[in-house]
Every structure is written in structure tokens, then in C-alpha cells.
Motif scaffolding. Sequence first.
Motif, mmCIF file in Angstrom:
data_model
loop_
_atom_site.group_PDB
_atom_site.id
_atom_site.type_symbol
_atom_site.label_atom_id
_atom_site.label_comp_id
_atom_site.label_asym_id
_atom_site.label_seq_id
_atom_site.Cartn_x
_atom_site.Cartn_y
_atom_site.Cartn_z
ATOM 1 N N LEU A 102 7.148 -5.310 4.859
ATOM 2 C CA LEU A 102 7.599 -4.740 3.576
ATOM 3 C C LEU A 102 7.159 -3.100 3.725
ATOM 4 O O LEU A 102 8.079 -2.503 3.095
ATOM 5 N N LEU A 103 6.234 -2.659 4.268
ATOM 6 C CA LEU A 103 5.923 -1.378 4.475
ATOM 7 C C LEU A 103 6.953 -0.683 5.457
ATOM 8 O O LEU A 103 7.375 0.533 5.333
ATOM 9 N N ASP A 104 7.320 -1.332 6.578
ATOM 10 C CA ASP A 104 8.402 -0.750 7.373
ATOM 11 C C ASP A 104 9.855 -0.428 6.734
ATOM 12 O O ASP A 104 10.597 0.100 6.994
ATOM 13 N N ALA A 105 9.873 -1.353 5.722
ATOM 14 C CA ALA A 105 11.303 -1.328 4.771
ATOM 15 C C ALA A 105 11.154 -0.425 3.679
ATOM 16 O O ALA A 105 11.827 -0.464 2.775
ATOM 17 N N ASN A 106 9.945 0.372 3.713
ATOM 18 C CA ASN A 106 9.657 1.238 2.525
ATOM 19 C C ASN A 106 9.525 0.596 1.028
ATOM 20 O O ASN A 106 9.904 1.237 -0.046
ATOM 21 N N TYR A 107 8.704 -0.461 1.067
ATOM 22 C CA TYR A 107 8.441 -1.333 -0.140
ATOM 23 C C TYR A 107 6.849 -1.136 -0.654
ATOM 24 O O TYR A 107 6.389 -2.019 -1.142
ATOM 25 N N SER A 108 6.432 0.046 -0.286
ATOM 26 C CA SER A 108 4.712 0.143 -0.407
ATOM 27 C C SER A 108 4.334 0.437 -1.886
ATOM 28 O O SER A 108 3.330 -0.362 -2.222
ATOM 29 N N ARG A 109 5.295 0.849 -2.822
ATOM 30 C CA ARG A 109 4.833 0.795 -4.353
ATOM 31 C C ARG A 109 4.621 -0.482 -4.817
ATOM 32 O O ARG A 109 3.858 -0.968 -5.659
ATOM 33 N N TRP A 110 5.760 -1.505 -4.608
ATOM 34 C CA TRP A 110 5.774 -2.712 -5.046
ATOM 35 C C TRP A 110 4.328 -3.548 -4.449
ATOM 36 O O TRP A 110 3.440 -4.135 -5.110
ATOM 37 N N LEU A 111 4.000 -3.187 -3.235
ATOM 38 C CA LEU A 111 2.576 -3.643 -2.715
ATOM 39 C C LEU A 111 1.537 -3.175 -3.545
ATOM 40 O O LEU A 111 0.430 -4.033 -3.804
#
Length: 459
Positions: A102-111
Amino acid sequence: MLQPSNSALSFAEVGAVSLDSRRQSQDLEQEPLWPKGWRPWTCLVGCFFLMFNSWGIVNGYGTYLSYYKESLLADYTIVHFNVIGATQCFFILFLSFIAGRLLDANYSRWLLVGGSILLALGMFTLSICNGSGHRGDGEYMYTWVAQGLVSGLGMACFFVSSSQIAATWFKRKKGFAIGVVASGASVSITCIVSIFLAVPNPDHHFRRPSGWLATKTWIDKDAFKDPAFCWFTAAISWMFFGFYCVFFNLEEWSAEVGVGYKGLEPPVSGMHALRTYWLLAIMNGSSTIGRLSSSYLCDHFGALNVHAGVTLVSSFLCLFLWTFASNLGSALAFVIIFGAFSGAVIGLPPASMAAILGPHPAQQGKLGQWTGMMYTISSFFALAGPIISSHLVVKFDKYLTVQLWSGLCLFLSACCMCVAIIYHARDESFMRSRLLKLTPASTRSRSRSMSRKREMSEV
């Protein structure tokens, strides 16, 4: 004879990879040594707090264990208490392959938002599930669910995020960034701060998947074709097999040998001892030295080399210094020295994985996924290690079993790292030789000249 991991490529494919690598290397060399602007530095603060709220809490679990054994859950054995801490470690590591992708796909805020909710829920419910807090008031299953399961799930969202987000800004100083972030484990509104500050570099190479249900989205099979990745993953698995056995059992060991005590006053007047939680606090505090100093060393000597060295030293400290510690002075020597080296041991895996991938943006775009896969594989060892070591304590009624177990596991971890270094050096040599053959002499001379000028300007 060792064969390069990419030897299956044809000559034309190797040439294409080498030419692309050359262009990416030139782009990387044009990057400033330190990032400019305020965003990278505020991001570093946010990532520091993420580590604080994941492994920082795990590192202090020995104090929880001591309190449970002494008061809340006095009828349970040390094996039960280690299960709670091991469960935390398991979920933090097991879910890393999901968090990394998910980080590689730029979903850090959701995490970060999801992790903040779960961690807050786990810690608040832990505070209300043990009655009045008096002796025997504890509820083991509720404690396991709140602290081991729910809090562990929340920390899983933070752990990989903390190092990977910071690394997107510090392209030429990844070791420094990861070292600063890792020191957060040794020092919760901080979760809110991290949500707004821990933002990845928008120029980072993100990899959005074509479909989330595909196996290749979550598992990169190419990683298992790389011997350096496989051996380093084995090293981290051995490391987690024995590493947290030290932190979980330190306070109980100190009380048994008489260098620590649990009450308000020493049981014997004039006893040379500290309250048990001070030893664990000193160990965690001194780990900051190792986390920060290793970040400097790995930028100069290579993360893998530094990682193998500090892991080997840590194994010797457990096998020799800890086993012979019988008074307060020798106990303090162990917790301070081991704390410093162990900080580097636990803080360097992301930097070492970044070194295995290489400096090129396309490869660094896989950093979250490869790091996550490595931690997921090692999660089963992190779960089993503390349980096995505590069972040995109960069976033989000696903490010598924990000392030998941790030391041996760390030694085998260092050995696997050395093999990973050999394979990584071989792959680098192979790609370097291909690059030199495909690069005109005039270009190489100009590149060296530009490198010297840049180094002089930085000095």
C-alpha cells in the motif's frame, strides 16, 4: 561457482538494464546530498512518532510483563505473558507485506488513519479490562485481545510506514533517515501529528497496481530469485527468533539474580540493585546511540556490512557478557552496551533491504513491498521465539536458557547476513562490469569529473 541472480537475462536485456541503470545513476548523482525545504524534516518528525507508537511500545513490554506477573495476573506463568508480547510482534510483522505494498502505491494516509484508530482502541480498552487493577483482577483473554491483537494490528500500520515514507525524501541519505526514525522506538496524540506530517515525497516512484486481487500485486516473485534477498530474509527471521526474548525477560531475570527489585524499596537493606523497570529503560535509552550512529556508519560503509557487524557483536554480548552478569555493575554494562548495539540490529533492516535493491528509483519503488515481504516471513519466528524461550525458563527454571537462545539466534542471523553480503557484492560487480562495457570512455571520464566537482562543493 556463484552465478549472478540476473544471469538468466539475455545479453540484449542486460545491456538495456545497464543503460537504464546508468541513466538512473546519473539522475541520482544530481540529487542534492540533503533534501531542501521543510517538508522532508517535518516528515522525519512524523515518522519518528510512528516508530515511537509501534516498536517503541513493544520494546517496553517487559515492564507490562513484570506488572502482570507481580499483580494483575499472578496466577499465570511467564509463558502466558510472552504470548501477549509475541502476538504483538507477530501482527506487526505479518501484515507488513500488505502495508508495504500500500505504501508503494501511495496509500500512506489511509494506513496512518486506520492504525491510529486501532492503536487508540487497543490501549484504551486495555485500561478498562482489568477491573480495579488490584492483585488478581486481570482478565488474561481480554488483555491478550486488547494489547496483543488490536494494538498489534494498529502498530502494523505504522511500522513499515515509518521508515519507507521518510526514505522517499532522503534519497542519498537513506541510512540517516531510517536511523533517526528508528530511534523513535527508544524514546497519544503523536499519532495525529504523524497523520499530517508523515507525507511521502510526491516525486517518489509509486507503483499503482493494475488489480488489487492479483497475487503479483502483493507478492513479488522476483524477490525470491534474488539470493541476497532470500539470505537476508533468513537473517531477519533468525534475529526475531531471539531478539525480543531479551527485552521481554530482562526484568524477571534481574529480579531473580538480585540486581533488580520490584517493590518500592529493596527487599534487603543496603542491597545494590535498581528497580527492574530502570534496567529496561536504560537499555531502550542506550539503543538510541546505536540507531543514530549506525545511520551514519551505513552511509559510509554500507548498511549490510554494518548490520552484520552489530548483529555479530550483539550475539557475543548475550552469550558471554549477559550470562556472566551477576552484580549491578555487570548488569548495567550489559544493558548499556547491548542496548547500543541492539538499536542498530533492529533499526537497520529497511536500510539493508534498500541496499540490496540498489539506488535506482525503479528498484527503490519496490522497497515497501520487499521489506514487507521480509517482515511477513519473519513474523512467525517473532511469534514462536519468545514463547519457546519462556517455555525453556519454566522447564529448566533458569534464565540461562534465554541468554543462550538469544545469543545463538543472533549469531546465526549474522552468519546469514554475511552470505547475503557475498551475493549482493557479486551482483553489484556483475552489473558494474556490464555498465563499464556499455559506457563510452569519454562519458565515464566526464562523470568522474562531475563527481569530484560535486564532492568538493559539498565539502
